[in-house]
Design a protein around this motif. Structure first.
Motif, PDB file in Angstrom:
ATOM      1  N   PRO A  11      48.359  44.023  48.701  1.00 22.61           N
ATOM      2  CA  PRO A  11      48.698  44.501  47.273  1.00 22.61           C
ATOM      3  C   PRO A  11      47.430  43.403  45.998  1.00 22.61           C
ATOM      4  CG  PRO A  11      49.971  43.079  48.237  1.00 22.61           C
ATOM      5  CD  PRO A  11      48.850  43.853  49.142  1.00 22.61           C
ATOM      6  N   LEU A  12      47.054  42.380  46.480  1.00 21.22           N
ATOM      7  CA  LEU A  12      46.031  41.567  45.521  1.00 21.22           C
ATOM      8  C   LEU A  12      44.695  42.224  44.666  1.00 21.22           C
ATOM      9  CD1 LEU A  12      46.678  38.292  47.033  1.00 21.22           C
ATOM     10  CD2 LEU A  12      47.545  39.013  45.027  1.00 21.22           C
ATOM     11  N   PHE A  13      44.354  43.420  45.491  1.00 18.57           N
ATOM     12  CA  PHE A  13      43.010  44.123  45.762  1.00 18.57           C
ATOM     13  C   PHE A  13      43.631  45.194  45.281  1.00 18.57           C
ATOM     14  CE2 PHE A  13      42.178  41.668  49.636  1.00 18.57           C
ATOM     15  CZ  PHE A  13      41.288  41.218  48.963  1.00 18.57           C
ATOM     16  N   PRO A  14      42.285  45.745  44.277  1.00 20.59           N
ATOM     17  CA  PRO A  14      42.794  46.895  43.440  1.00 20.59           C
ATOM     18  C   PRO A  14      43.537  49.008  44.455  1.00 20.59           C
ATOM     19  CG  PRO A  14      40.368  46.840  42.822  1.00 20.59           C
ATOM     20  CD  PRO A  14      41.099  45.365  44.301  1.00 20.59           C
ATOM     21  N   ARG A  15      43.234  48.911  43.201  1.00 26.61           N
ATOM     22  CA  ARG A  15      44.683  50.635  43.905  1.00 26.61           C
ATOM     23  C   ARG A  15      44.080  51.653  45.028  1.00 26.61           C
ATOM     24  NH1 ARG A  15      45.477  52.034  39.424  1.00 26.61           N
ATOM     25  NH2 ARG A  15      47.499  51.431  39.188  1.00 26.61           N
ATOM     26  N   VAL A  30      35.289  39.528  44.797  1.00 32.20           N
ATOM     27  CA  VAL A  30      33.892  40.091  45.918  1.00 32.20           C
ATOM     28  C   VAL A  30      34.951  40.249  47.611  1.00 32.20           C
ATOM     29  CG1 VAL A  30      31.907  39.705  47.302  1.00 32.20           C
ATOM     30  CG2 VAL A  30      31.782  38.822  45.072  1.00 32.20           C
ATOM     31  N   TYR A  31      34.815  40.489  47.942  1.00 32.81           N
ATOM     32  CA  TYR A  31      35.964  41.144  49.098  1.00 32.81           C
ATOM     33  C   TYR A  31      35.451  42.201  49.435  1.00 32.81           C
ATOM     34  CZ  TYR A  31      38.372  44.921  47.114  1.00 32.81           C
ATOM     35  OH  TYR A  31      38.502  46.512  46.111  1.00 32.81           O
ATOM     36  N   VAL A  32      35.894  42.222  51.098  1.00 28.17           N
ATOM     37  CA  VAL A  32      35.284  43.428  51.868  1.00 28.17           C
ATOM     38  C   VAL A  32      36.746  43.491  52.613  1.00 28.17           C
ATOM     39  CG1 VAL A  32      34.509  44.850  53.842  1.00 28.17           C
ATOM     40  CG2 VAL A  32      33.164  43.038  52.131  1.00 28.17           C
ATOM     41  N   VAL A  33      37.113  44.563  53.016  1.00 21.58           N
ATOM     42  CA  VAL A  33      38.597  44.425  54.129  1.00 21.58           C
ATOM     43  C   VAL A  33      38.219  45.559  55.422  1.00 21.58           C
ATOM     44  CG1 VAL A  33      40.930  45.265  54.320  1.00 21.58           C
ATOM     45  CG2 VAL A  33      40.377  44.474  52.343  1.00 21.58           C
ATOM     46  N   SER A  34      37.735  45.062  56.159  1.00 21.50           N
ATOM     47  CA  SER A  34      37.274  45.321  57.538  1.00 21.50           C
ATOM     48  C   SER A  34      38.771  46.402  58.476  1.00 21.50           C
ATOM     49  CB  SER A  34      37.069  44.570  58.894  1.00 21.50           C
ATOM     50  OG  SER A  34      36.544  43.861  57.901  1.00 21.50           O
ATOM     51  N   LEU A  35      38.862  47.538  58.291  1.00 17.31           N
ATOM     52  CA  LEU A  35      39.631  48.769  59.311  1.00 17.31           C
ATOM     53  C   LEU A  35      38.301  48.609  60.189  1.00 17.31           C
ATOM     54  CD1 LEU A  35      40.348  51.018  56.523  1.00 17.31           C
ATOM     55  CD2 LEU A  35      42.023  49.135  57.296  1.00 17.31           C
ATOM     56  N   GLY A  36      39.155  47.722  61.290  1.00 19.44           N
ATOM     57  CA  GLY A  36      38.213  47.425  62.230  1.00 19.44           C
ATOM     58  C   GLY A  36      36.569  47.463  62.525  1.00 19.44           C
ATOM     59  N   ARG A  37      35.543  47.976  63.209  1.00 13.45           N
ATOM     60  CA  ARG A  37      34.191  47.540  63.289  1.00 13.45           C
ATOM     61  C   ARG A  37      33.805  48.968  62.805  1.00 13.45           C
ATOM     62  NH1 ARG A  37      31.749  44.782  68.473  1.00 13.45           N
ATOM     63  NH2 ARG A  37      30.290  44.959  66.544  1.00 13.45           N
ATOM     64  N   TYR A  38      33.783  50.331  62.034  1.00 11.55           N
ATOM     65  CA  TYR A  38      33.663  50.843  62.035  1.00 11.55           C
ATOM     66  C   TYR A  38      33.969  51.718  60.362  1.00 11.55           C
ATOM     67  CZ  TYR A  38      32.624  50.813  66.349  1.00 11.55           C
ATOM     68  OH  TYR A  38      32.468  50.219  67.506  1.00 11.55           O
ATOM     69  N   ASP A  39      35.173  50.839  59.458  1.00 10.79           N
ATOM     70  CA  ASP A  39      35.709  50.923  58.459  1.00 10.79           C
ATOM     71  C   ASP A  39      36.205  50.293  58.008  1.00 10.79           C
ATOM     72  OD1 ASP A  39      36.579  52.888  56.073  1.00 10.79           O
ATOM     73  OD2 ASP A  39      37.293  54.718  57.612  1.00 10.79           O
ATOM     74  N   GLY A  40      36.236  50.131  55.801  1.00 12.05           N
ATOM     75  CA  GLY A  40      36.860  49.460  55.115  1.00 12.05           C
ATOM     76  C   GLY A  40      36.782  49.420  53.737  1.00 12.05           C
ATOM     77  N   SER A  41      36.844  48.707  53.131  1.00 10.02           N
ATOM     78  CA  SER A  41      36.792  48.720  51.420  1.00 10.02           C
ATOM     79  C   SER A  41      36.374  47.304  50.997  1.00 10.02           C
ATOM     80  CB  SER A  41      38.427  49.000  51.445  1.00 10.02           C
ATOM     81  OG  SER A  41      38.606  49.095  49.762  1.00 10.02           O
ATOM     82  N   LEU A  42      35.368  47.775  50.425  1.00 10.80           N
ATOM     83  CA  LEU A  42      34.128  46.953  49.660  1.00 10.80           C
ATOM     84  C   LEU A  42      34.778  47.070  48.561  1.00 10.80           C
ATOM     85  CD1 LEU A  42      30.969  46.107  50.672  1.00 10.80           C
ATOM     86  CD2 LEU A  42      31.872  46.637  48.138  1.00 10.80           C
ATOM     87  N   GLY A  43      34.949  45.323  47.609  1.00 13.15           N
ATOM     88  CA  GLY A  43      35.258  45.714  46.269  1.00 13.15           C
ATOM     89  C   GLY A  43      34.700  44.373  45.266  1.00 13.15           C
ATOM     90  N   PHE A  44      33.702  44.810  44.509  1.00  9.66           N
ATOM     91  CA  PHE A  44      32.745  43.889  43.919  1.00  9.66           C
ATOM     92  C   PHE A  44      33.751  44.438  41.828  1.00  9.66           C
ATOM     93  CE2 PHE A  44      29.279  42.718  41.550  1.00  9.66           C
ATOM     94  CZ  PHE A  44      29.371  41.585  41.259  1.00  9.66           C
ATOM     95  N   ASN A  45      33.696  43.385  41.165  1.00 11.23           N
ATOM     96  CA  ASN A  45      34.153  43.746  40.441  1.00 11.23           C
ATOM     97  C   ASN A  45      35.059  44.728  39.937  1.00 11.23           C
ATOM     98  OD1 ASN A  45      34.414  41.025  40.033  1.00 11.23           O
ATOM     99  ND2 ASN A  45      32.023  41.148  38.720  1.00 11.23           N
ATOM    100  N   LYS A  46      34.553  45.906  39.260  1.00 10.00           N
ATOM    101  CA  LYS A  46      35.338  47.165  38.764  1.00 10.00           C
ATOM    102  C   LYS A  46      35.029  47.407  40.217  1.00 10.00           C
ATOM    103  CE  LYS A  46      35.315  45.729  33.996  1.00 10.00           C
ATOM    104  NZ  LYS A  46      33.823  46.400  33.071  1.00 10.00           N
ATOM    105  N   LEU A  79      36.937  42.138  35.812  1.00 10.51           N
ATOM    106  CA  LEU A  79      38.176  42.509  35.243  1.00 10.51           C
ATOM    107  C   LEU A  79      38.765  41.775  34.789  1.00 10.51           C
ATOM    108  CD1 LEU A  79      39.856  45.017  37.852  1.00 10.51           C
ATOM    109  CD2 LEU A  79      38.521  45.511  35.868  1.00 10.51           C
ATOM    110  N   ALA A  80      39.243  42.168  32.751  1.00 11.02           N
ATOM    111  CA  ALA A  80      40.513  40.870  32.920  1.00 11.02           C
ATOM    112  C   ALA A  80      41.780  40.220  34.293  1.00 11.02           C
ATOM    113  CB  ALA A  80      40.891  41.162  31.308  1.00 11.02           C
ATOM    114  N   LYS A  81      42.258  39.065  34.013  1.00 14.03           N
ATOM    115  CA  LYS A  81      43.697  38.848  34.870  1.00 14.03           C
ATOM    116  C   LYS A  81      44.654  39.592  34.296  1.00 14.03           C
ATOM    117  CE  LYS A  81      41.883  34.192  35.141  1.00 14.03           C
ATOM    118  NZ  LYS A  81      42.460  32.836  35.348  1.00 14.03           N
ATOM    119  N   GLY A  82      44.971  39.871  34.970  1.00 12.72           N
ATOM    120  CA  GLY A  82      46.349  40.880  35.677  1.00 12.72           C
ATOM    121  C   GLY A  82      45.745  42.651  34.827  1.00 12.72           C
TER     122      GLY A  82
END
Length: 444
Positions: free
Chosen positions: A226-230, A372-388, A439-442
């Protein structure tokens, strides 16, 4: 995901790893002689300054934040750096969840605390005061007192075992044996309490390695991570649903044990093993045992100001998971490193009478650090975020592999790691300041 993607990923990892190793060897022909020359120059500078003009800086904690601080001060002749840690090794914590499924990967995610211009003390800091640290050796014996002029606290936070090493995991070999034992405990059904980044990545590793096991995730939030974008949350949730993982969201826990949990409504969920992936505890007991206990907050976090100084202690800094900063940034390895580098820089500026750098404004050029984050979904998938920007699929998995590979080598003091992360940090800040602003806080 496409059936061929695991094969493609494995081939890509081998090819990239081989080519990066060649680059590392080539860089080493210049890098290591240059480092030797810098050490020789440092020795001459210290002789010229004289011992009485050199300040002692103690860094407690040898993982992301602590090593970043040590690196920042490594070749400044005005300081003598002492690094204290209760273990002889570091771990790439964001990747260790995979070891619960394949413990043979341990040595690719850990290594001995690197040597350098600093002194390394293996021991447990039992009491930390505003001018000295008491250190007990792991094998017992009399405590050692280490006096300092400046202190950087990078003691981190404890998660549940085995994510956090137990007290007996002092050596690299013993830690590897622990991962072997823990991996053997993952049986037919797995219950994961907590749907944040840790719980989500652990569940994904188990699903990826053992697709026939029953996996259940329980969380009080309405969505995963929940701390990461929708966009990230939705991709992660869809990935688990497609693989038959049971997601029990909006469920508050009443109690749990090693084999089950009870929901507030009385429903009991049983499994062969339970992993608790929430409840981080700040490692500040040693601060509480000294004369700075008044600097601790309600969660035993160390309160710092905008310059990462402990409140009321201008020569004491705290970084990473153990501290609470006014910016309230999320706790990740990337931010711990930025904290450590900023604290090391501010120690040097304080010694030289220069204005301190405000964090994160003078580091990132903005009132918030880049997301800046990367959520790993095993070795072959995931979700990467950089600001917007959010990217889902195979590319984040490739990026996560590259981050892990280069970060471990940076922590080992290898040239490819130093170059990759110097360039990576510079590009990240440039993009965040000029093209893809946070993104602005919140803001969701």
């Amino acid at each position: 995901e496409a059936s061929g993607s695991p094969v493609v990923m494995k081939v890509l990892e081998v090819v990239l790893g081989f080519n990066l190793t060649l680059v590392d060897l080539g860089l080493g022909l210049v890098y290591y002689p240059w480092q030797c020359a810098r050490r020789s120059l440092l020795s001459l500078q210290r002789q010229w300054l004289g011992e009485r003009n050199i300040k002692t800086v103690v860094v407690v904690g040898g993982n992301f934040g602590g090593l970043a601080a040590v690196h920042e001060m490594a070749f400044d002749a005005s300081v003598r750096v002492i690094l204290i840690d209760k273990r002889e090794y570091f771990e790439y914590t964001p990747g260790v969840l995979r070891l619960l499924c394949d413990a043979s990967l341990f040595r690719s995610m850990a290594g001995l605390i690197p040597k350098g211009t600093h002194e390394f003390v293996l021991g447990n800091a039992t009491s930390i005061s505003s001018d000295h640290v008491l250190v007990s050796h792991p094998t017992g014996g009399q405590s050692r007192r280490i006096d300092f002029d400046y202190l950087i606290l990078a003691t981190g936070a404890d998660y549940r075992q085995p994510i956090t090493p137990c007290a007996s995991d002092i050596t690299l070999a013993s830690r590897g044996e622990t991962w072997q034992r823990e991996a053997a405990r993952v049986r037919e059904s797995v219950l994961i309490l907590g749907g944040g980044a840790v719980g989500t990545e652990l569940a994904a590793e188990i699903v990826c390695h053992f697709p026939r096991k029953r996996v259940v995730i329980v969380d009080a939030a309405s969505s995963l991570v929940p701390l990461f974008p929708r966009e990230s949350s939705q991709h992660v949730q869809r990935w688990f649903e497609e693989r038959g993982v049971e997601l029990l969201m909006d469920q508050k826990l009443d109690r749990w044990d090693d084999r089950s949990c009870t929901i507030k409504d009385g429903n009991v969920i049983e499994a062969d093993i339970v992993f608790v992936c929430f409840g981080m505890r700040c490692n500040s007991q040693s601060v509480g045992a000294g004369d700075m206990s008044g600097s601790l907050g309600p969660r035993q976090e160390i309160k710092v100001n905008d310059y990462l100084q402990v409140e009321g202690r201008p020569r004491v800094f705290a970084v990473g998971d153990v501290m609470a900063h006014p910016s309230k940034e999320i706790k990740q390895a990337y931010y711990a490193e930025m904290n450590g580098a900023a604290a090391g820089h501010n120690v040097l500026r304080h010694i030289k009478g220069k204005p301190l750098l405000k964090y994160p404004d003078d580091i990132a050029g903005a009132s918030v650090m880049p997301l800046v984050y990367v959520v790993s979904l095993g070795r072959y998938d995931g979700s990467l975020g950089f600001n917007k920007i959010v990217v889902n699929g195979t590319l984040p998995a490739v990026v996560k592999w590259f981050i892990e590979w280069t970060k471990v080598r940076q922590m080992e003091g290898r040239p490819i790691g130093a170059l990759a992360w110097a360039l990576g940090d510079a590009v990240t800040f440039f993009l965040s300041r000029n093209l893809v602003k946070p993104l602005a806080k919140g803001t969701d």
